[in-house]
Every structure is written in C-alpha cells, then in structure tokens.
Design a protein around this motif. Structure first.
Motif, PDB file in Angstrom:
ATOM      1  N   ASN A  54      60.327  54.257  61.162  1.00 50.68           N
ATOM      2  CA  ASN A  54      60.935  54.939  60.016  1.00 50.68           C
ATOM      3  C   ASN A  54      61.787  56.116  60.470  1.00 50.68           C
ATOM      4  O   ASN A  54      62.897  56.325  59.967  1.00 50.68           O
ATOM      5  CB  ASN A  54      59.838  55.426  59.073  1.00 50.68           C
ATOM      6  CG  ASN A  54      60.413  56.112  57.845  1.00 50.68           C
ATOM      7  OD1 ASN A  54      61.018  55.473  57.007  1.00 50.68           O
ATOM      8  ND2 ASN A  54      60.219  57.416  57.748  1.00 50.68           N
ATOM      9  N   THR A  94      64.887  54.766  61.862  1.00 51.01           N
ATOM     10  CA  THR A  94      65.753  54.311  60.768  1.00 51.01           C
ATOM     11  C   THR A  94      66.497  55.483  60.140  1.00 51.01           C
ATOM     12  O   THR A  94      67.693  55.404  59.864  1.00 51.01           O
ATOM     13  CB  THR A  94      64.914  53.592  59.689  1.00 51.01           C
ATOM     14  OG1 THR A  94      64.271  52.462  60.275  1.00 51.01           O
ATOM     15  CG2 THR A  94      65.798  53.125  58.540  1.00 51.01           C
ATOM     16  N   ASP A  95      65.774  56.575  59.910  1.00 46.88           N
ATOM     17  CA  ASP A  95      66.398  57.766  59.329  1.00 46.88           C
ATOM     18  C   ASP A  95      67.507  58.291  60.229  1.00 46.88           C
ATOM     19  O   ASP A  95      68.618  58.607  59.781  1.00 46.88           O
ATOM     20  CB  ASP A  95      65.333  58.836  59.109  1.00 46.88           C
ATOM     21  CG  ASP A  95      65.900  60.092  58.476  1.00 46.88           C
ATOM     22  OD1 ASP A  95      66.852  59.964  57.677  1.00 46.88           O
ATOM     23  OD2 ASP A  95      65.415  61.196  58.769  1.00 46.88           O
ATOM     24  N   SER A 103      70.390  49.489  58.179  1.00 48.99           N
ATOM     25  CA  SER A 103      69.189  49.567  57.358  1.00 48.99           C
ATOM     26  C   SER A 103      68.456  48.238  57.321  1.00 48.99           C
ATOM     27  O   SER A 103      67.228  48.181  57.496  1.00 48.99           O
ATOM     28  CB  SER A 103      69.573  49.996  55.930  1.00 48.99           C
ATOM     29  OG  SER A 103      68.436  50.073  55.116  1.00 48.99           O
ATOM     30  N   SER A 163      61.002  46.057  61.342  1.00 51.21           N
ATOM     31  CA  SER A 163      59.750  46.593  60.833  1.00 51.21           C
ATOM     32  C   SER A 163      58.841  45.475  60.327  1.00 51.21           C
ATOM     33  O   SER A 163      57.627  45.484  60.578  1.00 51.21           O
ATOM     34  CB  SER A 163      60.035  47.593  59.712  1.00 51.21           C
ATOM     35  OG  SER A 163      58.847  48.038  59.113  1.00 51.21           O
ATOM     36  N   PHE A 188      54.283  51.634  54.797  1.00 49.66           N
ATOM     37  CA  PHE A 188      55.132  51.999  55.933  1.00 49.66           C
ATOM     38  C   PHE A 188      56.324  51.056  56.042  1.00 49.66           C
ATOM     39  O   PHE A 188      57.451  51.480  56.308  1.00 49.66           O
ATOM     40  CB  PHE A 188      54.305  51.959  57.222  1.00 49.66           C
ATOM     41  CG  PHE A 188      53.215  52.984  57.277  1.00 49.66           C
ATOM     42  CD1 PHE A 188      53.473  54.270  57.720  1.00 49.66           C
ATOM     43  CD2 PHE A 188      51.926  52.670  56.872  1.00 49.66           C
ATOM     44  CE1 PHE A 188      52.472  55.225  57.783  1.00 49.66           C
ATOM     45  CE2 PHE A 188      50.912  53.617  56.922  1.00 49.66           C
ATOM     46  CZ  PHE A 188      51.186  54.901  57.366  1.00 49.66           C
ATOM     47  N   GLU A 189      56.070  49.778  55.827  1.00 47.75           N
ATOM     48  CA  GLU A 189      57.161  48.808  55.869  1.00 47.75           C
ATOM     49  C   GLU A 189      58.138  49.037  54.726  1.00 47.75           C
ATOM     50  O   GLU A 189      59.360  49.001  54.908  1.00 47.75           O
ATOM     51  CB  GLU A 189      56.601  47.386  55.809  1.00 47.75           C
ATOM     52  CG  GLU A 189      57.684  46.318  55.863  1.00 47.75           C
ATOM     53  CD  GLU A 189      57.122  44.930  55.645  1.00 47.75           C
ATOM     54  OE1 GLU A 189      57.917  44.016  55.377  1.00 47.75           O
ATOM     55  OE2 GLU A 189      55.886  44.746  55.733  1.00 47.75           O
ATOM     56  N   LEU A 208      58.728  51.772  53.230  1.00 40.15           N
ATOM     57  CA  LEU A 208      59.479  53.009  53.464  1.00 40.15           C
ATOM     58  C   LEU A 208      60.743  52.715  54.268  1.00 40.15           C
ATOM     59  O   LEU A 208      61.814  53.263  53.995  1.00 40.15           O
ATOM     60  CB  LEU A 208      58.601  54.024  54.191  1.00 40.15           C
ATOM     61  CG  LEU A 208      59.178  55.443  54.326  1.00 40.15           C
ATOM     62  CD1 LEU A 208      59.383  56.058  52.955  1.00 40.15           C
ATOM     63  CD2 LEU A 208      58.263  56.306  55.172  1.00 40.15           C
ATOM     64  N   VAL A 209      60.629  51.845  55.242  1.00 39.32           N
ATOM     65  CA  VAL A 209      61.792  51.460  56.040  1.00 39.32           C
ATOM     66  C   VAL A 209      62.766  50.638  55.194  1.00 39.32           C
ATOM     67  O   VAL A 209      63.984  50.859  55.204  1.00 39.32           O
ATOM     68  CB  VAL A 209      61.357  50.673  57.296  1.00 39.32           C
ATOM     69  CG1 VAL A 209      62.577  50.201  58.083  1.00 39.32           C
ATOM     70  CG2 VAL A 209      60.460  51.526  58.177  1.00 39.32           C
ATOM     71  N   TRP A 221      64.644  52.713  52.529  1.00 33.41           N
ATOM     72  CA  TRP A 221      65.182  53.989  52.984  1.00 33.41           C
ATOM     73  C   TRP A 221      66.578  54.246  52.410  1.00 33.41           C
ATOM     74  O   TRP A 221      66.931  55.385  52.097  1.00 33.41           O
ATOM     75  CB  TRP A 221      65.230  54.049  54.504  1.00 33.41           C
ATOM     76  CG  TRP A 221      65.519  55.426  55.009  1.00 33.41           C
ATOM     77  CD1 TRP A 221      66.630  55.864  55.643  1.00 33.41           C
ATOM     78  CD2 TRP A 221      64.670  56.569  54.865  1.00 33.41           C
ATOM     79  NE1 TRP A 221      66.538  57.205  55.926  1.00 33.41           N
ATOM     80  CE2 TRP A 221      65.340  57.668  55.450  1.00 33.41           C
ATOM     81  CE3 TRP A 221      63.404  56.777  54.303  1.00 33.41           C
ATOM     82  CZ2 TRP A 221      64.787  58.930  55.504  1.00 33.41           C
ATOM     83  CZ3 TRP A 221      62.869  58.046  54.346  1.00 33.41           C
ATOM     84  CH2 TRP A 221      63.554  59.102  54.936  1.00 33.41           C
TER      85      TRP A 221
END
Length: 573
Positions: A170, A173-174, A236, A243, A286-287, A289-290, A293
């Motif tokens: 994550n 990714t950010d 993304s 992920s 968590f997945e 969130l990616v 995003w």
C-alpha cells in the motif's frame, strides 16, 4: 467565508464525525459477527463430525443463521450512516461552496464553479462507496489477529507478516500513484473547463472558422490528460493485481502451515479451515486499500480544492438585513486597484446623489466607468474610500436584502437558465403582476407577448435564442423589478434600436419620479439628455462633476458636441 458559513461548516463536520463514529462502532460488531462462519465451520469439523450429533448441528446452524441475520441488519445500518454523511456533504457544503466560487470568480480567481460542484459530488459518492469502509475494517483487524494467535501462534505470526507485506504494498502504491492520479485529475478538470468556455463562444467560432484549430488544441490537451490518467490507472491497477496475487500466495502459505500443524497433531482440521477463512477476512481490507487507492486520492484532491475555496478570502459581508433605503448615494474618495494589477483604475473619486437624481457617467475608453459601476453595486470592494447608500457601505450590505433595493444592468448582459418571467423576478417566487409591471416599465411587455410561450419562454445558454437588444431590454426589466432605490445601468442602450432606446428613456424618467437614484454609463449621446448631473472620468479621476448644464459649459469649447465625442469614444472602461 463568513462567520456564519464557518459555523455551519463546523456543525457539518461534527455531524459527519458523529456519523463516522457510529459507523466505526457498528463496524466492530459487524467484524465480530463475521467470525460466525469460521467458528461454525470449526465446530462442525471438530465436534459434529466426530460426535455425529444432529442436535448439535441443528443448534449450531440456528445460532449461526441468527448471527448472520444480525450481521446483515448492522451492515445495512452502517451503510445508511455513510449515506447520511454523504447527504450532509451535499446539503451543508453546496451553498457555501457555490457562494465561495462566485466570490472567487468576482475577485478574478481561477476556480471553476462547475468543478466545485463536481468535487462535492465526488465526495458524496466516495462517502457511499465501499472504499470508505476500508479504514474502519482495518481498525478492527486486531480482533482477527487475537483469534488466530489463540488458534495457534504460527497462524498469528503468518497473519502479522502478511499484513506487513500488504501494508508495504500500500505504501508503495501511494508513492507510485498519488502524484500521477492528482495530476490526471487536475488536467481532466482543466480540459472540461476549457471545453465549457469554448462552447459559450460557438457563434464566433463557427463564423470565423475557428473550430479546426480549437479542436486540435483540445485534442492535444485531451491526449495529455488521457496520458496522465492512463499512467495513474495502469500503476494503480498493476499494484492492485500484485496485491491480489500476494494475498492468494499468503493464503496458500496459511493452508500449508495449517496442514503441517494438523499432520503433527498440533491443530485440528477444523481450526485449519477456520484459519483460512479468518485469514482471508483479515487480509481483505489491506487488499481493498490498494485497490481503492485511486478513489482515496480523488476524494482527497476534491476535498483539498473545496477546503481551499472555502478557506479563501471571502467577501466580508454583513449578515443582518437592513430596511429599505431612501436612495441617498455617497461616493467618498474611492480608489480601486483590481486584483493582479499594480496601477489603480480609479483614484480619489467622490460625488453624492439624492433620491430621484439621474447621473450620467462619461469618459474615454479605459477611464474606469464600468469599474465604478461594479463598485457602486458592491460587486467589488474599493481598495480605498467607500461607497454608501443611506450611510451603509454597498459592499458590506447583506446581499439578499441589498439585491431587493438595487437594480443593475451590466455591460455584458447574461440571462440565467429559466423562463423570462423567472429572470425578471430575479429567479425568486414573485407576484405575476409585479413581473408584468417591470416588463411594462421597460417597454418589453408586448415583445414578450409575441414570443412562443410569453413569460414562460425558456431562455439561457441552451434555450430560446434572443437578440442582443431583447436580452438587454429584459435585463432592464429585471433591474426595475421590485421598485429599487438605486439603479445602475452600464451602457444600457448599447444593443437597443430607436424604439428600445425610447423605452429606456421612459423607464428612467418613471424611476426618477418614483424616487430612485439612477447612475448610467453612457454609450450614446441621446441618453445623456435625461441626466440631471454628469460625471466626466479621465484616467480614473473625476475631471468634471456637477449639473448637466454646468458640465456642458465646463467642457467648452464644443459643449454638447464634445460630450457626444466623449460618450462615443467611451465604449468600455
């Protein structure tokens, strides 16, 4: 932004905060109830299968179904909480945001009101999307970690390592996508704003064959915007795919570890299956969130633009309505430097008018006539000095009540999307008789009657096409609506024929007899004759002011001829 607006927005943020707290509490119980399926599975494998007890199976099934029904109810209430938060954004922010966008535009700002409304819509959609739930689900993931450690420490440590790996994904990714996505959003907003601006000038574009070069410019901008969007989306989506693959690999690792523990008799088969289900639920936020995003970046960018707009330097207006004025106008040593310029357009302008007086403002192009007109009706705040109507600043006056006492015809006339009647009534609910009265005063009643639907004829950018003279006469009727005490007319006859000009002179005389104070920027010599006083501007300063006959004598030799020349050469200021 005014103090009242700040209070309203603070209340809105508090209400949204309470909604998020409720959603967070509900998320705790929703996540607890999501343990029903893995615990049921574990009990079936470890107890029911070994005991072969149908009664135990029935009891477990009844309890599990009850828990899942409760889960559905709480999940629905949580969704409603987010829906209410989205509605709060739409209802509490839209009017202050629109007001701030208009104030910003009046001050020469670059923010687009349409983009502001799109930003609010993006925020509302975000609040009702699945993306907003992810942080709350992450908040309660320790519950699943504790359960996994209880089942076996190896399960717990695998879960910790898996969560850290996905958090690293994550963060990566950010770092890779935040800037490209933000740049793509800004570029896209600019492209849409440019297209909207271009379409408003369709007649000139078509007449002068400007469409092909404009289309090429738009295409190049679109290609650049699309390239930025593609870059952000590819990054993304790529990180989201990586992920998902990582999560599946981690689940295989969990199942393998569970199988090894079962083989060594350190865990039961039921716990192994339950661990797989719990692990999938633990890693899911968590997945997501990616995956989501990009929605977070879009929402954060929209919120940042709205906050900057609302926190910008708004117009300092009073919030208390004032009674109807008599119409005494005083301009006291007014100077004005427009935003972005260093040199003042107006310098030390002073004059006074009594109710029922008509002032004609004349002067060469660039003298500051239109700037003075805008200052008189409080669109802009003078850089120095003040303009007062019955002793109260026209800029600080509370706008809704001020608008009831003031009529204004700007240099560039624009009618709003709506009917002719609604435009004359200034888009408010009004007595039809008052609308007709204003139209008759402006000499436009018969013309409206010849239109397809009379006063109900739709006008605006995408409706019935009116000529420049027709729009100007309807704008005059709008300015006369409600018997205003101050009327400011900026070149009100620039598009009028002889009949329209005679109707304008009649309307001015009628308003004067009614006690209104009238200020008009003259474009043609004919309407100077109706003025009681004349003000001659030159280089932003008052060259002459006084009774019309006295000013005519002061500009000798030439008298009225020189005044006519000043009027003709002063087409804009």
């Amino acid at each position: 932004m005014s103090g009242m607006d700040r209070t309203l927005l603070t209340q809105a943020y508090r209400k949204i905060g309470r909604g998020l707290l409720l959603a967070g509490a509900l998320t705790f119980f929703v996540n607890i109830l999501m343990l029903v399926v893995p615990l049921y599975t574990m009990q079936v494998y470890d107890r029911v299968m070994s005991s072969r007890s149908l009664e135990t199976l029935t009891m477990l099934a009844v309890i599990s179904v009850g828990g899942l029904v409760l889960y559905g109810v709480l999940d629905f209430i949580r969704a409603r909480a987010f829906l209410v938060c989205g509605a709060v954004i739409a209802h509490r922010f839209n009017v202050p945001a629109l007001q701030a966008a208009i104030v910003d535009a009046l001050g020469g700002g670059t923010r687009n009101a349409g983009q502001t409304m799109r930003d609010l819509n993006d925020l509302r959609n975000f609040m009702t999307s699945n993306a907003v739930v992810v942080p709350l689900d992450l908040l309660w993931t320790p519950i699943f970690l504790v359960i996994l450690f209880i089942l076996h420490p190896i399960y717990g440590w695998i879960a910790v390592g898996s969560a850290l790996l996905l958090l690293t994904m994550n963060a990566l990714t950010d770092a890779l996508t935040r800037r490209p996505i933000a740049e793509a959003n800004e570029a896209s907003a600019k492209v849409f704003a440019d297209v909207a601006s271009t379409v408003r000038h369709a007649e000139a574009i078509e007449a002068m064959g400007m469409l092909p070069p404009l289309a090429r410019r738009w295409q190049m901008a679109q290609i650049g915007s699309a390239s930025l969007i593609d870059r952000g989306v590819v990054l993304s989506r790529g990180m989201a795919s990586a992920s998902r693959s990582l999560r599946l690999i981690l689940q295989i690792a969990t199942i393998s570890a569970g199988a090894a523990l079962v083989i060594r008799n350190e865990a039961s088969p039921g716990s192994m299956i339950a661990t797989g289900i719990i692990m999938a639920r633990l890693l899911q936020p968590f997945e997501h969130l990616v995956e989501n995003w990009r929605q977070w970046v879009v929402a954060q960018t929209a919120h940042k633009r709205i906050r900057e707009l609302l926190n910008g330097e708004g117009a300092r207006r009073s919030t208390m309505p004032l009674p109807r004025p008599d119409g005494r106008l005083a301009v006291d040593r007014v100077s004005h430097v427009p935003k972005g310029l260093q040199r003042p357009v107006l310098r030390g302008v002073s004059f006074a008018l009594e109710p029922g007086e008509v002032l004609g403002i004349i002067g060469p192009s660039g003298a500051g006539k239109s700037t003075l007109a805008r200052l008189l009706v409080g669109i802009w705040e003078p850089t120095a000095g003040g303009i007062y109507l019955d002793g109260t600043s026209t800029f600080l006056w509370e706008r809704e009540s001020f608008g009831q006492y003031v009529g204004y015809v700007p240099q560039s006339v624009a009618l709003l999307d709506g009917t002719i009647g609604e435009n004359i009534a200034r888009m408010a609910q009004a007595d039809p008789a008052e609308i007709v009265r204003a139209a008759r005063l402006a000499g436009v009643h018969d013309m409206i009657g010849r239109l397809p639907f009379g006063y109900d004829t739709p006008v605006g950018e995408n409706a019935f096409a009116l000529s420049g003279g027709q729009r100007q006469r309807i704008a005059l009727a709008r300015a006369l609506f409600g018997k205003p005490r101050l009327i400011v007319l900026d070149e009100p006859n620039s598009n009028l024929d002889h009949e329209g000009e005679q109707a304008l002179l009649t309307a001015i005389n009628h308003a004067r007899r009614d006690g209104a104070t009238i200020v008009m920027v003259a474009h043609r010599p004919s309407i100077v004759s109706v003025a009681d006083k004349l003000l001659v501007l030159k280089d932003g300063m008052v060259e002459h002011f006084g009774e019309r006959t006295d000013v005519l004598k002061m500009v000798q030799p030439g008298g009225a001829v020189k005044v006519a020349r000043l009027v003709r050469t002063g087409e804009s200021a």
